[in-house]
Design an enzyme around this catalytic site. Structure first.
Site, PDB file in Angstrom:
ATOM      1  N   GLY A   1       0.781  -1.233   0.000  1.00  0.00           N
ATOM      2  CA  GLY A   1       0.000   0.000   0.000  1.00  0.00           C
ATOM      3  C   GLY A   1       0.815   1.287   0.000  1.00  0.00           C
ATOM      4  O   GLY A   1       1.742   1.482  -0.801  1.00  0.00           O
TER       5      GLY A   1
ATOM      6  N   ASP B   1       7.954  -5.929  13.884  1.00  0.00           N
ATOM      7  CA  ASP B   1       6.595  -5.803  14.412  1.00  0.00           C
ATOM      8  C   ASP B   1       6.591  -4.538  15.262  1.00  0.00           C
ATOM      9  O   ASP B   1       7.293  -4.463  16.283  1.00  0.00           O
ATOM     10  CB  ASP B   1       6.255  -7.036  15.256  1.00  0.00           C
ATOM     11  CG  ASP B   1       4.851  -6.956  15.854  1.00  0.00           C
ATOM     12  OD1 ASP B   1       4.269  -5.853  15.903  1.00  0.00           O
ATOM     13  OD2 ASP B   1       4.345  -8.007  16.291  1.00  0.00           O
TER      14      ASP B   1
ATOM     15  N   TYR C   1     -10.660   1.817  15.354  1.00  0.00           N
ATOM     16  CA  TYR C   1      -9.715   2.318  14.340  1.00  0.00           C
ATOM     17  C   TYR C   1      -9.706   3.842  14.364  1.00  0.00           C
ATOM     18  O   TYR C   1      -8.655   4.488  14.448  1.00  0.00           O
ATOM     19  CB  TYR C   1     -10.140   1.799  12.960  1.00  0.00           C
ATOM     20  CG  TYR C   1      -9.280   2.301  11.822  1.00  0.00           C
ATOM     21  CD1 TYR C   1      -8.094   1.661  11.493  1.00  0.00           C
ATOM     22  CD2 TYR C   1      -9.650   3.426  11.083  1.00  0.00           C
ATOM     23  CE1 TYR C   1      -7.294   2.130  10.449  1.00  0.00           C
ATOM     24  CE2 TYR C   1      -8.862   3.897  10.053  1.00  0.00           C
ATOM     25  CZ  TYR C   1      -7.683   3.246   9.732  1.00  0.00           C
ATOM     26  OH  TYR C   1      -6.900   3.716   8.712  1.00  0.00           O
TER      27      TYR C   1
ATOM     28  N   LYS D   1      -6.695   6.604  15.367  1.00  0.00           N
ATOM     29  CA  LYS D   1      -6.215   7.623  14.435  1.00  0.00           C
ATOM     30  C   LYS D   1      -6.374   9.018  15.031  1.00  0.00           C
ATOM     31  O   LYS D   1      -5.574   9.912  14.748  1.00  0.00           O
ATOM     32  CB  LYS D   1      -6.928   7.484  13.088  1.00  0.00           C
ATOM     33  CG  LYS D   1      -6.599   6.162  12.370  1.00  0.00           C
ATOM     34  CD  LYS D   1      -5.108   6.009  12.106  1.00  0.00           C
ATOM     35  CE  LYS D   1      -4.745   4.779  11.306  1.00  0.00           C
ATOM     36  NZ  LYS D   1      -3.295   4.675  11.058  1.00  0.00           N
TER      37      LYS D   1
ATOM     38  N   ASP E   1      -6.579   3.365  -2.331  1.00  0.00           N
ATOM     39  CA  ASP E   1      -6.772   2.061  -2.976  1.00  0.00           C
ATOM     40  C   ASP E   1      -5.661   1.081  -2.564  1.00  0.00           C
ATOM     41  O   ASP E   1      -4.715   0.857  -3.314  1.00  0.00           O
ATOM     42  CB  ASP E   1      -6.797   2.267  -4.492  1.00  0.00           C
ATOM     43  CG  ASP E   1      -7.334   1.048  -5.202  1.00  0.00           C
ATOM     44  OD1 ASP E   1      -7.745   0.092  -4.518  1.00  0.00           O
ATOM     45  OD2 ASP E   1      -7.350   1.060  -6.447  1.00  0.00           O
TER      46      ASP E   1
HETATM   47  P1  NAD Z   1      -1.830  -1.942   3.707  1.00  0.00           P
HETATM   48  O1  NAD Z   1      -2.572  -3.043   4.369  1.00  0.00           O
HETATM   49  O2  NAD Z   1      -1.625  -2.010   2.248  1.00  0.00           O
HETATM   50  O3  NAD Z   1      -0.411  -1.715   4.400  1.00  0.00           O
HETATM   51  C1  NAD Z   1      -0.235  -1.776   5.795  1.00  0.00           C
HETATM   52  C2  NAD Z   1       1.046  -2.522   6.096  1.00  0.00           C
HETATM   53  O4  NAD Z   1       1.261  -2.524   7.519  1.00  0.00           O
HETATM   54  C3  NAD Z   1       1.015  -3.987   5.651  1.00  0.00           C
HETATM   55  O5  NAD Z   1       2.130  -4.283   4.826  1.00  0.00           O
HETATM   56  C4  NAD Z   1       1.091  -4.761   6.948  1.00  0.00           C
HETATM   57  O6  NAD Z   1       1.787  -5.994   6.839  1.00  0.00           O
HETATM   58  C5  NAD Z   1       1.810  -3.783   7.848  1.00  0.00           C
HETATM   59  N1  NAD Z   1       1.617  -4.106   9.270  1.00  0.00           N
HETATM   60  C6  NAD Z   1       0.490  -4.532   9.879  1.00  0.00           C
HETATM   61  N2  NAD Z   1       0.737  -4.794  11.181  1.00  0.00           N
HETATM   62  C7  NAD Z   1       2.044  -4.513  11.392  1.00  0.00           C
HETATM   63  C8  NAD Z   1       2.899  -4.599  12.517  1.00  0.00           C
HETATM   64  N3  NAD Z   1       2.421  -5.011  13.713  1.00  0.00           N
HETATM   65  N4  NAD Z   1       4.180  -4.218  12.383  1.00  0.00           N
HETATM   66  C9  NAD Z   1       4.664  -3.808  11.171  1.00  0.00           C
HETATM   67  N5  NAD Z   1       3.914  -3.738  10.062  1.00  0.00           N
HETATM   68  C10 NAD Z   1       2.614  -4.086  10.173  1.00  0.00           C
HETATM   69  O7  NAD Z   1      -2.650  -0.614   4.078  1.00  0.00           O
HETATM   70  P2  NAD Z   1      -2.402   0.938   3.792  1.00  0.00           P
HETATM   71  O8  NAD Z   1      -3.697   1.485   3.398  1.00  0.00           O
HETATM   72  O9  NAD Z   1      -1.221   1.173   2.964  1.00  0.00           O
HETATM   73  O10 NAD Z   1      -2.138   1.421   5.290  1.00  0.00           O
HETATM   74  C11 NAD Z   1      -1.060   2.238   5.662  1.00  0.00           C
HETATM   75  C12 NAD Z   1      -1.558   3.192   6.733  1.00  0.00           C
HETATM   76  O11 NAD Z   1      -2.546   4.059   6.164  1.00  0.00           O
HETATM   77  C13 NAD Z   1      -2.235   2.534   7.920  1.00  0.00           C
HETATM   78  O12 NAD Z   1      -1.824   3.172   9.118  1.00  0.00           O
HETATM   79  C14 NAD Z   1      -3.704   2.811   7.681  1.00  0.00           C
HETATM   80  O13 NAD Z   1      -4.438   2.825   8.872  1.00  0.00           O
HETATM   81  C15 NAD Z   1      -3.639   4.169   7.029  1.00  0.00           C
HETATM   82  N6  NAD Z   1      -4.781   4.604   6.250  1.00  0.00           N
HETATM   83  C16 NAD Z   1      -5.231   3.881   5.183  1.00  0.00           C
HETATM   84  C17 NAD Z   1      -6.319   4.347   4.461  1.00  0.00           C
HETATM   85  C18 NAD Z   1      -6.863   3.612   3.252  1.00  0.00           C
HETATM   86  O14 NAD Z   1      -7.933   3.969   2.753  1.00  0.00           O
HETATM   87  N7  NAD Z   1      -6.184   2.598   2.748  1.00  0.00           N
HETATM   88  C19 NAD Z   1      -6.955   5.551   4.815  1.00  0.00           C
HETATM   89  C20 NAD Z   1      -6.463   6.252   5.897  1.00  0.00           C
HETATM   90  C21 NAD Z   1      -5.380   5.781   6.606  1.00  0.00           C
END
Ligand code: NAD
Length: 265
Positions: free
Chosen positions: A18, A62, A155, A159, A189
């Site tokens: 992501g 982690d 969640y 945040k 996405d």
């Molecule tokens: P994603 O699932 O593609 O990526 C998140 C990554 O975090 C994954 O690779 C996962 O393995 C890793 N992860 C999970 N637990 C972990 C841990 N304990 N230690 C280390 N790594 C860990 O999702 P994303 O959308 O790229 O999320 C990135 C950030 O963006 C997150 O904090 C999410 O809450 C935030 N976010 C996402 C969105 C959205 O719409 N996708 C919107 C707002 C905020």
């Protein structure tokens, strides 16, 4: 072990997928040394193949494990000569369910990763940041930190917590010459986004589906600027202003949204 050899460096959590992954790729393209950290080993391996093992470190971390943080930062410091230009505390997990119906273990898991993990990361990274002129401590919050989001209450609360933490750090870290900022992304996405929200995303406006590359570009912009909050897309700033001005109107709109989400999900 590869070394930064004078290049600027970024330390990214959640780098295997992501937004973290897109940011790792963009900063590597810009010639930075990339520290990529995640619990997903195979995702890190794929990223290393794309970026090249000489251009970064690709290690399992982690974010809830404080001992692992110390080890990761110590090894990173050896590679960069004790410097860190940008700490991107980005790892996070999604989670849905009404608070009174969720299993407590699920509640604590998201609190530990999305909030405790960020605090551990900041505490581990500050010694390197303060050793690096112009450095930035960046944290991924969310548009769900603008108004508490029903359906994903825990969640959303984590945040809000990291948004508040960022604001406080933006003042506290000034004594070291370190900036702090957060990202407030809408619907991006990535695999984290639920199918329900993906289906409901309109073609235009603040709730449109945004590509992770756009987030990476915002991280790049944030490094070169001095702002506390980064809305992605920028129109979300208007939502924030509305929340402050008329929270009861937003509450009524969100009541209807929860009903629609429940129907989709
Ligand atoms: P994603 O699932 O593609 O990526 C998140 C990554 O975090 C994954 O690779 C996962 O393995 C890793 N992860 C999970 N637990 C972990 C841990 N304990 N230690 C280390 N790594 C860990 O999702 P994303 O959308 O790229 O999320 C990135 C950030 O963006 C997150 O904090 C999410 O809450 C935030 N976010 C996402 C969105 C959205 O719409 N996708 C919107 C707002 C905020």
């Amino acid at each position: 072990m590869s070394t930064a050899a004078g290049r600027k460096s970024i330390f990214i959590t959640g780098a295997a997928s992501g937004m973290g992954r897109s940011t790792a790729l963009l900063f590597a393209e810009k010639g930075w040394f990339v520290g990529a950290y995640d619990v997903n080993r195979s995702g890190l391996d794929t990223l290393r193949d794309e970026i090249g093992s000489g251009n970064g470190m690709f290690e399992v971390l982690d974010v809830t494990d404080s001992t692992a943080w110390t080890t990761a930062i110590d090894l990173f410091a050896i590679a960069t000569g004790g410097k860190l230009d940008l700490l991107f505390n980005n790892a996070g997990i999604g989670n849905s369910g009404l608070l009174d119906e969720q299993a407590w273990d699920d509640v604590m898991r998201i609190v530990n990763i999305n909030f405790i993990g960020v605090m551990l990361g900041v505490r581990a990274g500050v010694p390197l940041l303060k050793n690096t002129p112009g450095s930035l401590c960046l944290i991924t919050s969310s548009s769900s930190a603008i108004f508490g989001t029903a359906g994903i209450p825990v969640y959303s609360a984590t945040k809000h917590a990291v948004r508040g933490l960022t604001e406080a750090l933006s003042i506290e870290l000034k004594r070291y010459g370190v900036r702090a900022a957060d990202l407030l992304p809408g619907l991006i996405d990535t695999p984290l986004l639920s199918d329900g929200l993906r289906q409901m995303a309109p073609a235009e406006g603040m709730w449109r589906l945004v590509k992770p590359r756009e987030v990476a570009e915002t991280v790049w912009e944030a490094y070169g600027a001095d702002r506390v909050h980064w809305y992605i897309p920028e129109e979300l700033r208007d939502f924030h202003l509305q929340v402050v001005a008329e929270p009861e109107v937003v509450r009524e709109e969100r009541t209807a949204l929860l009903a629609a989400m429940t129907a989709v999900g």
